[in-house]
Scaffold this active site. Structure first.
Site, PDB file in Angstrom:
ATOM      1  N   ASP A  49      -2.577   1.032 -11.869  1.00 30.14           N
ATOM      2  CA  ASP A  49      -1.871   2.262 -12.244  1.00 30.14           C
ATOM      3  C   ASP A  49      -0.925   2.007 -13.411  1.00 30.14           C
ATOM      4  O   ASP A  49      -0.139   1.062 -13.395  1.00 30.14           O
ATOM      5  CB  ASP A  49      -1.077   2.789 -11.042  1.00 30.14           C
ATOM      6  CG  ASP A  49      -1.997   3.259  -9.921  1.00 30.14           C
ATOM      7  OD1 ASP A  49      -2.789   4.185 -10.166  1.00 30.14           O
ATOM      8  OD2 ASP A  49      -1.932   2.690  -8.821  1.00 30.14           O
ATOM      9  N   ASP A  87      -3.036  -5.038 -13.920  1.00 33.05           N
ATOM     10  CA  ASP A  87      -2.564  -4.027 -12.990  1.00 33.05           C
ATOM     11  C   ASP A  87      -3.461  -2.796 -13.124  1.00 33.05           C
ATOM     12  O   ASP A  87      -4.217  -2.666 -14.104  1.00 33.05           O
ATOM     13  CB  ASP A  87      -1.106  -3.683 -13.310  1.00 33.05           C
ATOM     14  CG  ASP A  87      -0.473  -2.819 -12.241  1.00 33.05           C
ATOM     15  OD1 ASP A  87      -0.840  -2.962 -11.062  1.00 33.05           O
ATOM     16  OD2 ASP A  87       0.388  -1.994 -12.580  1.00 33.05           O
TER      17      ASP A  87
END
Length: 267
Positions: free
Chosen positions: A15, A13
């Site tokens: 953020d 991922d």
């Protein structure tokens, strides 16, 4: 997946894992460089469908992370990939921004307001009553309802913003039709990402900061799952769920071999 040592391919991922508020997190640059030096296939994933990979690559570069656009996989790209497999050369009415419209164009789709195969709702900061009304009428008339990601809210400096899931709920209420959601936590997004880099679930790991999207989708896709605590999850959040990641780390710096940040902490 029995051991991290067996991992040959990586999904991560963005953020809360690599960056936080446009600042690179400790170890992120070193980990990306480590994967490149070792020839490990990897992709940076995001449920955000507003931006194109080129946009996101530039954003990451401004944060101090060098991630070429071909190493970025968004819910918009996953949605376009899925729709292309369903109706090659199909048509869609789209509520969204450049991320989703560009992905669909590149997948060979036609954007139309007349009898489209699909209504596709993605992230945007410019929702209009007229467009939502048009989407509702097209779905009622038979267009299939697709949503890039289920997130009900997004962050901003002033507090939460309504996001894709909230608008999708409005359309569902008006039509009685539930959408098919392509992005996390649908493991399809991970499978399409693995197809992109020629990876297999048996030797692929997913790094995320959310139990309800990254980790559950990783488990359902059969991946080695790693939760980092640099995003929204803490121990109390972890305890809310009946499933567990394979590993829980303070941050991605713990995945860096000979990491100076970790050595500094230990000293």
């Amino acid at each position: 997946m029995a051991s991290r040592d067996e991992v040959e391919c990586w999904l991560t991922d963005m953020d809360g894992v690599l960056v936080h508020e446009n600042h690179a997190l400790p170890g992120a640059a070193a980990l990306l460089q480590q994967w490149q030096d070792q020839g490990k296939p990897f992709l940076v994933l995001t449920n955000n469908s507003i931006f194109t990979p080129r946009d996101l690559s530039a954003r990451l570069r401004s944060s101090g992370l060098d991630v070429p656009e071909e190493f970025i996989w968004t819910s918009a790209l996953a949605t376009a990939d899925f729709l292309k497999s369903q109706v090659p050369g199909g048509s869609a009415f789209v509520i969204g921004e450049a991320g989703i419209t560009t992905a669909l164009h590149e997948a060979g789709f036609i954007m139309t307001e007349t009898d489209p195969d699909y209504v596709v709702v993605g992230e945007t900061r410019n929702y209009s009553f007229e467009a939502i009304t048009k989407a509702i009428r097209l779905i009622v008339n038979g267009a299939r309802f697709i949503v890039t990601n289920p997130d009900a809210t997004g962050p901003s400096a002033d507090g939460p913003l309504p996001a894709t899931g909230a608008i999708a709920a409005l359309i569902t209420k008006a039509t009685g039709k539930e959408p098919y959601v392509v992005g996390k936590p649908n493991p399809m997004m991970f499978r399409s990402a693995m197809n992109r880099i020629g990876a297999h679930s048996e030797n692929t790991a997913m790094i995320g900061d959310r139990m309800d999207t990254d980790i559950v989708a990783g488990i359902e896709a059969g991946l080695h799952t790693i939760l980092v605590l640099t995003g929204i999850s803490d121990q109390a959040e972890i305890e809310r769920y009946p499933f567990r990641p394979d590993e829980i780390l303070q941050g991605v710096h713990e995945l860096v071999e000979n990491d100076p940040f970790l050595a500094e902490i230990n000293d």
